[in-house]
Motif scaffolding. Structure first.
Motif, short mmCIF file in Angstrom:
data_model
loop_
_atom_site.label_atom_id
_atom_site.label_comp_id
_atom_site.label_asym_id
_atom_site.label_seq_id
_atom_site.Cartn_x
_atom_site.Cartn_y
_atom_site.Cartn_z
N GLY A 143 19.19 46.83 33.66
CA GLY A 143 17.94 47.10 32.96
C GLY A 143 17.16 48.28 33.49
O GLY A 143 15.97 48.42 33.22
N LEU A 144 17.81 49.17 34.25
CA LEU A 144 17.14 50.31 34.86
C LEU A 144 17.44 51.62 34.13
O LEU A 144 17.30 52.70 34.70
N GLY A 145 17.86 51.52 32.88
CA GLY A 145 18.26 52.71 32.13
C GLY A 145 17.14 53.73 31.98
O GLY A 145 17.38 54.94 32.14
N GLN A 146 15.93 53.29 31.67
CA GLN A 146 14.83 54.24 31.49
C GLN A 146 14.47 54.93 32.80
O GLN A 146 14.20 56.14 32.84
N TRP A 147 14.44 54.17 33.88
CA TRP A 147 14.16 54.75 35.19
C TRP A 147 15.21 55.79 35.56
O TRP A 147 14.89 56.88 36.02
N THR A 148 16.48 55.45 35.36
CA THR A 148 17.57 56.38 35.66
C THR A 148 17.43 57.65 34.84
O THR A 148 17.64 58.76 35.35
N ARG A 197 29.16 46.02 30.46
CA ARG A 197 29.44 47.09 29.50
C ARG A 197 29.09 48.45 30.07
O ARG A 197 29.85 49.41 29.94
N GLY A 198 27.92 48.57 30.71
CA GLY A 198 27.54 49.86 31.29
C GLY A 198 28.50 50.30 32.36
O GLY A 198 28.84 51.48 32.46
N LYS A 199 28.95 49.37 33.19
CA LYS A 199 29.91 49.69 34.24
C LYS A 199 31.21 50.20 33.64
O LYS A 199 31.80 51.17 34.14
N ALA A 200 31.68 49.56 32.56
CA ALA A 200 32.92 49.99 31.92
C ALA A 200 32.79 51.39 31.34
O ALA A 200 33.67 52.25 31.51
N VAL A 201 31.67 51.65 30.66
CA VAL A 201 31.43 52.98 30.09
C VAL A 201 31.35 54.02 31.21
O VAL A 201 31.89 55.12 31.10
N GLY A 202 30.69 53.66 32.32
CA GLY A 202 30.59 54.58 33.45
C GLY A 202 31.94 54.89 34.07
O GLY A 202 32.20 56.03 34.46
N THR A 203 32.80 53.87 34.14
CA THR A 203 34.14 54.08 34.72
C THR A 203 34.96 55.04 33.88
O THR A 203 35.59 55.98 34.41
N ASN A 237 29.26 56.34 37.46
CA ASN A 237 29.44 54.94 37.87
C ASN A 237 28.12 54.26 38.16
O ASN A 237 27.85 53.14 37.74
N GLY A 238 27.25 54.95 38.91
CA GLY A 238 25.97 54.37 39.28
C GLY A 238 25.07 54.14 38.10
O GLY A 238 24.37 53.11 38.01
N ALA A 239 25.06 55.08 37.16
CA ALA A 239 24.20 54.96 35.98
C ALA A 239 24.63 53.79 35.11
O ALA A 239 23.79 53.08 34.54
N GLY A 240 25.93 53.57 35.00
CA GLY A 240 26.41 52.45 34.20
C GLY A 240 25.96 51.12 34.77
O GLY A 240 25.50 50.22 34.05
N THR A 250 23.97 56.59 30.71
CA THR A 250 22.86 55.71 30.35
C THR A 250 22.64 55.70 28.85
O THR A 250 22.42 54.65 28.25
N ASN A 251 22.70 56.89 28.23
CA ASN A 251 22.56 56.97 26.77
C ASN A 251 23.57 56.07 26.07
O ASN A 251 23.23 55.27 25.19
#
Length: 376
Positions: free
Chosen positions: A239-244, A96-102, A230-233, A286-287
């Motif tokens: 599971g690295l959303g907070q770090w990002t 899902r994150g990858k799709a949103v990032g794309t 792309n990278g953030a997604g 990330t949000n």
């Protein structure tokens, strides 16, 4: 525009304000419909109507027609947010994150290239050419989406339209993660908008005296935000959303130390622009990735609620930066942007534990899924 209609440059600023008002109304009243109606029809319909509104703007004979049409342009431009929610729905939980990032990468490229393309078109053919060509591009987009988007059921909810809108507010009450990420979105886009709104003022004045086309080239530098999106997604999927978020907010704050040197070195400012756009887009993706994982049944409403705060931040940043520039110059604008960035970092640090268990609980389900995109 001001010259065409014989009105002051200050009064024509209402074009921007009314477009933003239209966009905010679209977020509230149109985007949530993605959880209620078939998104393919909703997206294509908005595209066609957007093209019509843009044609009216391009051919507007009077100021009043122009302003009304600009409200419609803003209202229908929220089709982008319906597409983001649709992409999240089509993707497997693990991707899902990858799709949103794309999808967000496409949005970033479009926004930043538009600064360059519209500046060039305005220099060559005037402001009306910008809107007419935009109308043609929008029609092509609508036709393409009609061909490639998958069909869904005509309705996925039995609630009334009023209840659907009310549920957006209830999501803020029920989901602390949404509240936290919405505030972060407001702060980062206040900083983002403050920079991009005010940038034209010193660059178009002596000693720089740049043309619209030259100023638009700064948007090309900002296209580095595509990499961050792309990278953030992908990081959010792991599971690295907070770090990002934390690293990106620190970079956003640091970017103003370079941007403030506009009178000393354009090259240094360009580096600052790259860092600023990387940071903002990383936090933005990330949000969205985090909030969309909380309620898979309410993707469109979650995006609508979050983007209302984005809109507020953009509007506040734009208005505040022009006022501050008039009084304090470019240094004042940078102080404003750095202040919003610092507030974002402090707020993230104070709330980084909010909803942690909820986010972590969603991760195993994501990792079990295959990172592929499929239609429901």
């Amino acid at each position: 525009m001001a010259a065409d209609f014989g009105i002051s440059a200050a009064a024509i600023g209402g074009v921007v304000t009314l477009t933003q008002i239209g966009y905010a109304l679209g977020l509230i009243f149109i985007v949530p419909l993605g959880d209620f109606l078939e998104r393919r029809k909703l997206i294509v319909g908005q595209g066609v109507l957007s093209a019509m509104a843009l044609i009216v703007v391009a051919t507007a004979p009077t100021e009043n027609v122009l302003l009304v049409a600009m409200v419609a342009v803003g209202l229908l431009a929220v089709v982008v947010q319906v597409l983001v929610a649709f992409a999240a729905t089509l993707a497997s939980p693990a991707a899902r994150g990858k799709a949103v990032g794309t999808v967000t990468s496409g949005v970033v490229v479009g926004l930043l290239l538009a600064r360059f393309v519209s500046g060039t078109l305005a220099d060559l053919g005037g402001w009306r050419a910008v809107y007419m060509i935009s109308a043609a591009a929008t029609l092509i987009m609508a036709a393409s989406l009609f061909r490639v988007l998958p069909r869904e059921g005509s309705s996925r909810s039995s609630v009334s339209y009023r209840e659907l809108l009310r549920s957006v507010l209830m999501l803020f009450i029920d989901e602390p993660i949404l509240r936290v990420r919405a505030v972060l979105g407001l702060l980062i886009f206040a900083a983002f908008s403050a920079f991009w709104t005010a940038l034209v003022l010193p660059l178009s004045a002596p000693p720089h005296s740049m043309s619209h086309t030259e100023i638009g080239l700064f948007g090309l530098a900002g296209s580095a935000g595509v990499l961050a999106a792309n990278g953030a997604g992908r990081a959010a999927d792991r599971g690295l959303g907070q770090w990002t978020t934390g690293v990106s907010l620190a970079l956003l704050l640091a970017s103003w130390g370079l941007i403030v040197l506009l009178d000393s070195s354009i090259a240094v400012v360009v580096v600052g622009v790259v860092i600023l756009d990387l940071a903002v887009q990383a936090v933005h993706v990330t949000n969205q990735s985090i909030i969309l994982a909380t309620r898979p049944d309410a993707h469109s409403r979650l995006v609508a609620g979050y983007m209302v705060f984005y809109s507020i931040g953009s509007a506040v940043g734009a208005i505040a930066s022009t006022v501050v520039y008039a009084r304090m110059g470019w240094f004042g604008v940078c102080a404003l942007g750095a202040g919003a960035s610092a507030a974002g970092f402090i707020f993230w640090a104070a709330t980084r534990h909010v909803g942690r268990s909820r986010i972590e609980a969603a991760l195993p389900a994501r990792r079990q899924g295959r990172p592929s995109v499929h239609a429901r």
